[in-house]
Write an enzyme that holds these catalytic residues in place. Structure first.
Site, short mmCIF file in Angstrom:
data_model
loop_
_atom_site.label_atom_id
_atom_site.label_comp_id
_atom_site.label_asym_id
_atom_site.label_seq_id
_atom_site.Cartn_x
_atom_site.Cartn_y
_atom_site.Cartn_z
N SER A 139 2.01 8.29 10.36
CA SER A 139 1.00 7.78 9.44
C SER A 139 0.19 6.71 10.15
O SER A 139 0.67 6.07 11.09
CB SER A 139 1.67 7.18 8.20
OG SER A 139 0.74 6.49 7.40
N TYR A 152 8.42 1.70 4.18
CA TYR A 152 7.67 2.91 4.56
C TYR A 152 6.89 2.68 5.85
O TYR A 152 6.96 3.49 6.78
CB TYR A 152 6.72 3.32 3.44
CG TYR A 152 5.84 4.48 3.83
CD1 TYR A 152 6.36 5.77 3.92
CD2 TYR A 152 4.49 4.29 4.14
CE1 TYR A 152 5.57 6.84 4.30
CE2 TYR A 152 3.69 5.36 4.52
CZ TYR A 152 4.22 6.62 4.60
OH TYR A 152 3.43 7.68 5.00
#
Length: 260
Positions: A139, A152
């Site tokens: 990401s 995360y």
């Protein structure tokens, strides 16, 4: 000869689109996810439309032994994997000390441990054959700390770092490792993580576009590919290393606060 791709998290979003792209290219598939009904729907679609072989494995990758069970099932079936696509992952917003520890522990298990275990299991086979490709879905969150998504962002930082490191370890082989770094993408991730009500997801990209960029980068053997970000977001990411860290942290936190 048809290439076989193993894709985790294949029942929706980027994983589902990656499966469609690979099938369109004439490749066979092993699809892994928790939801059998979604996998069966996708299997029927791809086999009928593209005339490829699709095997499904229903598995919860937050369970510690699941990666080894997947590897063993594939070996017993006599399937040779050419492309390993570690796509499965999830996030969750909120202050770290207020979030349920069980949720963050499952996130670490899926985003880090399952991805690492599957890579460790299949990579020796790739090296022995001196061919194979790995695509790890990371990401743009991996490029900075993420207040309100602390765990995360940290898991994705691991994915990018890990992918880049082993890619260099394999420099003298024909095996490649690519990290896909998507920005905000229209997948189930936004709703399950609570990010759909934040400014960060005001302009989300289509998963098929992100998947296309990632698949091409994997085939080309690229190290990293950033996909699904606007020009202004690219500018911010480029400037981030030279801006004061506290300024960046504040900006990221504000983008991830739920809009009233």
């Amino acid at each position: 000869m048809k290439k076989t791709a193993l894709i985790t998290g294949a029942s929706s979003g980027i994983g589902k689109e990656l499966a469609r792209i690979h099938a369109k290219e004439g490749g066979n598939l092993v699809l892994v996810a928790r939801r059998e009904d979604k996998l069966l729907e996708l299997k029927e679609e791809l086999e009928q439309k593209y005339h490829v072989d699709v095997k499904i494995i229903v598995k919860d990758l937050t369970v510690l032994e699941s990666a080894k069970e997947i590897y063993q099932e594939i070996k017993e079936a006599g399937i040779e994997i050419d492309y390993l696509i570690n796509n499965a992952g999830f996030g969750g917003r909120g202050k770290f000390h207020e979030r349920a520890w069980e949720q963050d522990l499952a996130m670490i298990q899926l985003n880090i441990l399952a991805l690492t275990a599957l890579t460790r299991l299949f990579l020796p086979d790739f090296v022995k054959r001196n061919e194979g490709k790995i695509l790890n879905v990371s990401s743009t969150a991996s490029l900075m700390p993420g207040p309100l998504q602390a765990v995360y962002y940290a898991t994705k930082a691991y994915v990018t770092s890990f992918s880049n490191a082993i890619a260099e370890e394999l420099h003298d082989t024909n095996v490649t490792v690519t990290a896909l770094l998507p920005g905000a993408t229209e997948t189930e991730f936004a709703k399950t993580s609570g990010m759909d009500k934040t400014s960060l997801f005001e302009r989300a990209f289509e998963p098929k576009d992100v998947a296309r960029d990632g698949y091409k980068a994997m085939i080309d053997g690229r190290l990293n590919v950033i996909a699904g970000v606007t020009f202004s977001q690219r500018m911010i990411m480029g400037m981030a290393p030279v801006l004061p860290k506290k300024m960046i942290l504040k900006q990221v936190r504000q983008m991830q606060e739920v809009k009233e």
